[in-house]
Design a protein around this motif. Sequence first.
Motif, mmCIF file in Angstrom:
data_model
loop_
_atom_site.group_PDB
_atom_site.id
_atom_site.type_symbol
_atom_site.label_atom_id
_atom_site.label_comp_id
_atom_site.label_asym_id
_atom_site.label_seq_id
_atom_site.Cartn_x
_atom_site.Cartn_y
_atom_site.Cartn_z
ATOM 1 N N GLN A 80 -7.398 -7.812 16.779
ATOM 2 C CA GLN A 80 -8.173 -8.433 15.708
ATOM 3 C C GLN A 80 -9.327 -9.202 16.336
ATOM 4 N N TYR A 135 -5.334 -0.839 15.001
ATOM 5 C CA TYR A 135 -3.888 -0.730 15.181
ATOM 6 C C TYR A 135 -3.557 0.592 15.866
ATOM 7 N N LEU A 152 0.828 -1.197 0.000
ATOM 8 C CA LEU A 152 0.000 0.000 0.000
ATOM 9 C C LEU A 152 0.867 1.253 0.000
ATOM 10 N N SER A 208 -9.051 -1.470 10.015
ATOM 11 C CA SER A 208 -9.229 -2.059 8.695
ATOM 12 C C SER A 208 -10.305 -3.121 8.741
ATOM 13 N N GLY A 209 -10.927 -3.324 7.586
ATOM 14 C CA GLY A 209 -11.964 -4.329 7.466
ATOM 15 C C GLY A 209 -11.507 -5.437 6.549
ATOM 16 N N ARG A 213 1.412 -5.416 3.755
ATOM 17 C CA ARG A 213 0.548 -6.188 4.644
ATOM 18 C C ARG A 213 0.910 -7.659 4.535
ATOM 19 N N ALA A 245 -2.656 12.499 9.594
ATOM 20 C CA ALA A 245 -3.251 11.246 9.142
ATOM 21 C C ALA A 245 -2.810 10.875 7.729
ATOM 22 N N PRO A 246 -2.141 9.738 7.565
ATOM 23 C CA PRO A 246 -1.850 9.268 6.211
ATOM 24 C C PRO A 246 -3.147 8.988 5.459
ATOM 25 N N GLU A 287 -9.755 -3.587 3.186
ATOM 26 C CA GLU A 287 -8.644 -4.263 3.834
ATOM 27 C C GLU A 287 -7.496 -3.318 4.125
ATOM 28 N N LYS A 288 -7.488 -2.159 3.506
ATOM 29 C CA LYS A 288 -6.424 -1.194 3.754
ATOM 30 C C LYS A 288 -6.636 -0.533 5.106
ATOM 31 N N LEU A 289 -5.592 0.138 5.590
ATOM 32 C CA LEU A 289 -5.662 0.862 6.850
ATOM 33 C C LEU A 289 -6.304 2.224 6.639
ATOM 34 N N PHE A 290 -7.254 2.536 7.490
ATOM 35 C CA PHE A 290 -7.855 3.861 7.528
ATOM 36 C C PHE A 290 -7.372 4.520 8.813
ATOM 37 N N PHE A 291 -6.742 5.682 8.691
ATOM 38 C CA PHE A 291 -6.122 6.325 9.835
ATOM 39 C C PHE A 291 -7.000 7.414 10.425
ATOM 40 N N MET A 306 -3.508 0.319 -3.366
ATOM 41 C CA MET A 306 -3.229 -1.008 -2.819
ATOM 42 C C MET A 306 -2.927 -1.931 -3.994
ATOM 43 N N TYR A 348 0.666 5.445 0.874
ATOM 44 C CA TYR A 348 -0.078 6.486 1.566
ATOM 45 C C TYR A 348 0.624 7.820 1.380
ATOM 46 N N GLY A 394 -11.809 -7.278 2.392
ATOM 47 C CA GLY A 394 -12.019 -6.973 0.986
ATOM 48 C C GLY A 394 -11.489 -5.605 0.611
ATOM 49 N N PHE A 449 1.035 -4.958 9.382
ATOM 50 C CA PHE A 449 1.494 -4.021 8.355
ATOM 51 C C PHE A 449 2.891 -3.555 8.718
#
Lengths: 110, 114
Positions: free
Chosen positions: B50, B33, A34, B95-96, A92, A42-43, B101-105, A48, A36, B98, A98
């Motif tokens: 998790q 995270y 990924l 993250s969720g 990931r 905030a990144p 799945e990426k990280l949301f900050f 992806m 960012y 599908g 990560f």
Amino acid sequence: EDKVVQSPLSLVVHEGDTVTLNCSYEVTNFRSLLWYKQEKKAPTFLFMLTSSGIEKKSGRLSSILDKKELFSILNITATQTGDSAIYLCAVRQGGNQFYFGTGTSLTVIP
Amino acid sequence: GAGVSQSPSNKVTEKGKDVELRCDPISGHTALYWYRQSLGQGLEFLIYFQGNSAPDKSGLPSDRFSAERTGGSVSTLTIQRTQQEDSAVYLCASSGTGLNEKLFFGSGTQLSVL
């Protein structure tokens, strides 16, 4: 040891230039890579990548992954001052961990 | 909420005090995270939750750091007896699955220990 290495650490360019940011990795059980953009705190998500050789594109930004050579590049064409930021690469793992690189600091001069 | 929410956005404390940082992840995200970012540095992993599994605490730098996640949602990171080297931005991400799945900050908490 799992690791992600980004280069260069910093970069200064003039508006209109094209830049290429590099990310190499050694991570067991690779799942995705990924990119960012971090301007303040905030990144924010850019791309992806999970498959080799398939370019992802969004406007002036594009990225591609090479799972054989274990690296990815992020290209920015016709750079603008708003592109100034830290660009983070993360890998990931299958176990949901990560791993982040230290980032590339990009400064675009008018 | 629509995004990851962190509070407070800024915290100034005196050395030796305890602090609590809060993170409210995106609804439905099972993974949460915590990262730390010191000035000019990359993201340092602290802890990962998790679902109902035991958290991965492998990144916590000392036993002064702890975190919990109640009801599989909100998480609190606690730093006891703060030290000046704890000064940093503390970022939370969720993250969720599908496409999520990426990280949301979140926007992070800037912690300053005087």
